[in-house]
Design a protein around this motif. Structure first.
Motif, short mmCIF file in Angstrom:
data_model
loop_
_atom_site.label_atom_id
_atom_site.label_comp_id
_atom_site.label_asym_id
_atom_site.label_seq_id
_atom_site.Cartn_x
_atom_site.Cartn_y
_atom_site.Cartn_z
N ARG A 58 0.99 -1.08 -0.12
CA ARG A 58 0.18 0.07 0.13
C ARG A 58 0.75 1.08 -0.13
NH1 ARG A 58 -3.21 -3.02 3.60
NH2 ARG A 58 -2.18 -2.07 5.48
N GLY A 62 0.84 3.74 -3.11
CA GLY A 62 -0.05 4.87 -2.74
C GLY A 62 0.57 6.25 -3.23
N THR A 66 -1.37 9.30 0.76
CA THR A 66 -1.43 8.08 1.33
C THR A 66 -0.09 7.77 2.06
OG1 THR A 66 -2.69 7.42 -0.49
CG2 THR A 66 -1.92 5.67 0.82
N LYS A 67 0.97 7.96 1.28
CA LYS A 67 2.32 7.87 1.93
C LYS A 67 2.19 8.61 3.34
CE LYS A 67 5.09 6.17 -1.62
NZ LYS A 67 5.30 6.56 -3.15
N GLY A 76 -4.44 11.00 4.27
CA GLY A 76 -4.71 10.20 3.10
C GLY A 76 -6.32 10.74 3.04
N THR A 184 -4.19 3.28 7.39
CA THR A 184 -3.52 3.18 6.29
C THR A 184 -4.19 2.57 5.00
OG1 THR A 184 -2.61 1.13 6.76
CG2 THR A 184 -1.37 3.11 7.32
N PHE A 188 -5.71 3.99 1.47
CA PHE A 188 -5.31 3.58 0.20
C PHE A 188 -6.58 3.45 -0.62
CE2 PHE A 188 -4.52 0.02 -2.48
CZ PHE A 188 -3.36 0.56 -2.89
N MET A 191 -8.13 6.35 -1.86
CA MET A 191 -7.12 6.93 -3.09
C MET A 191 -7.71 6.14 -4.43
SD MET A 191 -3.52 6.46 -3.52
CE MET A 191 -3.78 4.69 -4.43
#
Lengths: 513, 313
Positions: A58, A62, A66-67, A76, A184, A188, A191
């Motif tokens: 991910r 990403g 996201t990161k 995110g 997380t 993801f 996104m």
């Protein structure tokens, strides 16, 4: 092997089959236990490995936001139009950091303070690895002065609190980690949704899923939270206790306790002659008691149920109710009454014109508790056997009658095998229940009569659990109590695992749905 | 042919006679057993009306019948009467010690009712989720619950008490309510077994009509589950009603906070037993009567609950 195959065998074959299957079953049961443990570790390992894999995937796939949410939780979500959700995640992170800085880290650092402390019983012995901090420097041989100084110091730690809050911090951290992973995942997923050109769910819609797709979370959160705080946390705390020297000499806030490794287990098994002797005796009696208490109730309960359910017996409901009434009265009442009746100067001795020490001499007391347990337990067995008897398919008897079987044959060839076949899991769970049977022993004898060569607090009718109770309540020997608790757990877990494997009920779960 | 017929005839006659004897024997055995089983209960009830103090040994029936023991339970004998200015304040000798039975009864009732309400709700929620909802960690949760349930119930009693003291609930009745109902989530098996038997098609039909899982739970499943709700409520009420272990540790030394189980046990301590024995009997009868009635009513639920698992296999 099916039930019908079993019934068709001759009596000798049945007995030899039972004996054979018992012994062939032992390696199998042990194998299953190891398989079960292996399977458990395998699934935990896979779970963690997969978790890391997807965690990494991910991250690499990403986008920037996201990161970013790998460090700043909720980033995110906020970047992808789920502002409220992102803020909730962020708030979780802030709350966790505040919790750790202001509270958690203090106790984590104190859980293994390398302080030194004097054992009040052996002033010469200095140990390190204390739970909590001792505030004042002292001389090794200045024991009496020391206790005064520490008693007056307000800054002394309470080992109990340190350990308890450490476990709490541990659990909060695990919960936070779960939220972090969810964060997380959520970053993801939003996104992806945006990439596909869809609108991510609004906060209100997201909340609505807790009443439908994610309803299990709504239902289970409160029960699991309660279990965490009032069951799991105390159990972990108690397991830790088994590795400390927490007892009445080390429990006030000015008397720290410390880590002793496997010392307590070694004491119980071989190191301390008195403790290991007592433990061996109590364990042996626990097992003997469980065998006798289980089988006496089982056999006589079946006999009683058969008597009441005999075709020609009238007023079945009346007979059943008479027995049920006795088991309806709370056990502590009936057992206390029994104790008075069987007292050395009780009514039983008065009626018999004897002086039998029913509850005050080891041999008599052991027999008495088993007999009184029959009085308590037989009505329960009778009730459940009655239910099973009504469920024996009538066509079995019909075909037997057509083949010319008489009543005795019908009983030995159909009723008895059927009951023993269906009742085996019940038998094992009763056995485990009897290992834990606190009430009968405690209210009748309280574990007494005592014995001179036993460790303090234990008596000759004590079971492991009643000894555990005495150790906790009147001896305040918490370290020993938690060792005994762990041993009882291992005993019961083994028994239950065997039951679990034998009972098919759990495997047919989906049958009705 | 004829000989064979007569043979069968005599055999049947002999069999009938045998059966009669067997029946009489069965009745006798049953009657003897009932006497053995009922004897202690009857003795308890009779002693509660005994006018003589102490454990009487010579007579099964009381020589003097009285209702005083029941009155004594609720009367703070020997204490000064706040309404009466002339009543003297006295330091009570041991045999004049009083036990606040009314208070205990109230405590027991409060603890049992609240534990029953919370536990029943928790059990229904958990068993519904585990029975009718499908989610990833379901099997894992059930296995985990199984393992958790194998720890001896009061092994972590000291730790729980520490927690209660830290959160300010030490020696509070509410701490008992929490103890009895926090573990309720582990006792879901019987209710889950019941939910498993309700046809899934009901859920699906409701889902097609646009009902959420929340609505299905409250509007469709719960109204169908009256027997299991009654069963769960009764068992979760009876547990705290008769529990001794936790009360004895949590409320040690504070007799205003005892429940009846703990209080009655205290009455039979060697130093008070002789004076208070008949009163103990009265107290025991009072607490046993409502339970016995409840239990007899729920007998059929009990049979269903106990044998459910076995029969299914």
């Amino acid at each position: 092997m099916d039930y019908l195959d079993y019934v068709q065998m001759t009596r000798g074959q049945q007995i030899s089959y039972k004996i054979k299957s018992f012994f062939t079953g032992i390696p199998n049961a042990i194998k299953t236990i190891f398989l079960y443990i292996g399977y458990f570790f395998k699934s935990v390992f896979l779970f963690i490995a997969n978790g890391f894999k997807y965690y990494g995937l991910r991250f690499t796939q990403g986008d920037g936001a996201t990161k970013a949410s790998y460090i700043i939780m909720g980033a995110g979500n906020i970047a992808h139009k789920q502002v409220m959700k992102g803020i909730v995640f962020l708030a979780c992170e802030v709350a966790y950091i505040m919790f750790m800085v202001n509270f958690g880290l203090t106790y984590v650092s104190k859980i293994y303070s390398r302080g030194v402390h004097v054992d009040p019983k052996n002033p010469d012995l200095v140990v390190d690895g204390v739970v909590g901090n001792v505030p004042i420097e002292y001389e090794k041989d200045d024991f009496f002065g020391l206790s005064d100084k520490i008693a007056n110091a307000d800054t002394a730690d309470d080992s109990n609190k340190v350990l308890l809050f450490f476990v709490l911090t541990l659990m909060v951290t695990i919960a936070f980690f779960a939220v972090y992973i969810a964060n997380t995942k959520s970053a993801f997923a939003t996104m992806e949704t945006i990439r596909e050109g869809k609108r991510p769910l609004s906060f209100v819609d997201e909340m609505k899923t807790f009443l439908d797709e994610r309803y299990h979370i709504t239902l289970l959160t409160l029960p699991i939270l309660l279990l965490m705080v009032f069951n799991i946390l105390p159990i972990i705390f108690t397991i830790f206790m088994a590795f400390t020297n927490y007892d009445k000499d080390h429990n006030a806030f000015n008397r720290l306790y410390w880590w002793v490794g496997f010392q307590n287990f070694a004491d119980v098994f071989y190191n301390n002659a008195e403790k290991s002797y007592t433990f061996g005796k109590v364990l042996l009696w626990t097992l003997v008691w469980a065998v006798f208490a289980t089988f006496s109730n089982y056999i006589l309960g079946i006999v009683l149920a058969l008597l009441i359910n005999k075709k020609d017996i009238k007023a079945k409901g009346f007979w059943r109710t008479m027995f049920v009434i006795t088991s309806a009265v709370p056990q502590f009442v009936t057992l206390l009454v029994m104790r008075l009746i069987l007292d050395d100067k009780g009514i039983m001795n008065a009626i018999l014109h004897t002086n039998i020490p029913f509850l005050s001499e080891t041999g008599w007391a052991r027999v008495s508790v088993i007999i009184v347990n029959m009085w308590i337990g037989i009505p329960y067995t009778m009730l459940s056997v009655s239910g099973i008897l009504m469920n024996i398919p009538e066509d079995l008897y019909e075909s037997a009658r057509i083949d010319g079987a008489n009543a005795v044959q019908q009983f030995t060839k159909i009723t008895l095998p059927y009951i023993s076949f269906v009742m085996t899991p019940y038998l094992i769970s009763t056995f485990v229940g009897n290992i834990n049977n606190f009430n009968v022993i405690y209210f009748l004898t309280g574990g007494k009569p005592g014995a001179v060569d036993y460790h303090s607090g234990a008596g000759t009718t004590d079971l492991l659990v009643t000894w555990l109770y005495t150790l906790t309540v009147s001896e305040a020997d918490y370290k020993l109590a938690s060792v005994i608790g762990i041993i009882v757990f291992v005993l019961c877990a083994t028994g239950s695992l065997i039951t679990f494997n034998m009972s098919k009920a759990t495997k047919n779960e989906e049958e009705f749905s | 042919m004829t000989t064979k017929q007569t043979n069968v005839g005599t055999m049947q006659a002999g069999y009938g006679q045998q059966r009669k004897i067997a029946n009489i024997a069965a009745y006798i055995v049953l009657a003897v057993m009932v006497v053995i089983w009922i004897f202690p209960i009857v003795w308890l009830v009779l002693q509660s009306f005994n006018g003589k103090k102490g454990v009487s040994l010579n007579t099964f029936f009381p020589e003097v019948w009285t209702f005083d023991n029941y009155i004594k339970l609720f009367r703070q004998e020997g204490l000064s009467d706040p309404m009466d200015p002339n009543s003297p304040m006295v330091v009570l000798p041991l045999e004049k010690m009083t036990f606040p039975y009314g208070r205990w009864l109230l405590n027991t009732f409060i603890v049992a009712v609240f534990s029953c309400l919370i536990s029943t709700l928790i059990i229904l929620m958990v068993s519904y989720a585990l029975s009718r909802l499908r989610f990833k960690s379901r099997k894992m949760l059930m296995n985990f619950g199984l393992i958790l349930g194998m720890f001896p119930g009061f092994m972590s009693m000291a730790a729980i008490y520490n927690i209660m003291e830290i959160i300010g609930l030490g020696k509070q009745l509410f701490s008992l309510v929490i103890v009895y109902s926090s573990g309720a989530g582990l006792g879901y098996q019987i209710a889950k077994g019941f939910f498993d038997t309700i046809p899934r098609s009901l859920d699906e039909a409701a889902k097609i009509d646009g009902a959420t899982r929340n609505q299905i739970f409250w509007i469709i499943i719960l109204p169908l589950s009256k027997p299991i709700i009654v069963y769960t409520a009764l068992t979760t009420f009876l547990g705290p009603w008769a529990d001794y272990v936790f009360v004895s540790y949590f409320m040690k030394g504070d007799d205003e906070k005892f429940t009846v189980a703990m209080g009655l046990y205290e009455m039979l301590k060697p130093e008070t037993m002789n004076e208070w024995f008949t009163v103990f009997c009265a107290g025991a009868v009072l607490i046993a009567v409502p339970i016995t009635i409840l239990f007899t009513i729920m007998q059929r639920f009990y049979v269903a609950g106990v044998t459910g698992g076995a029969v299914k296999g």
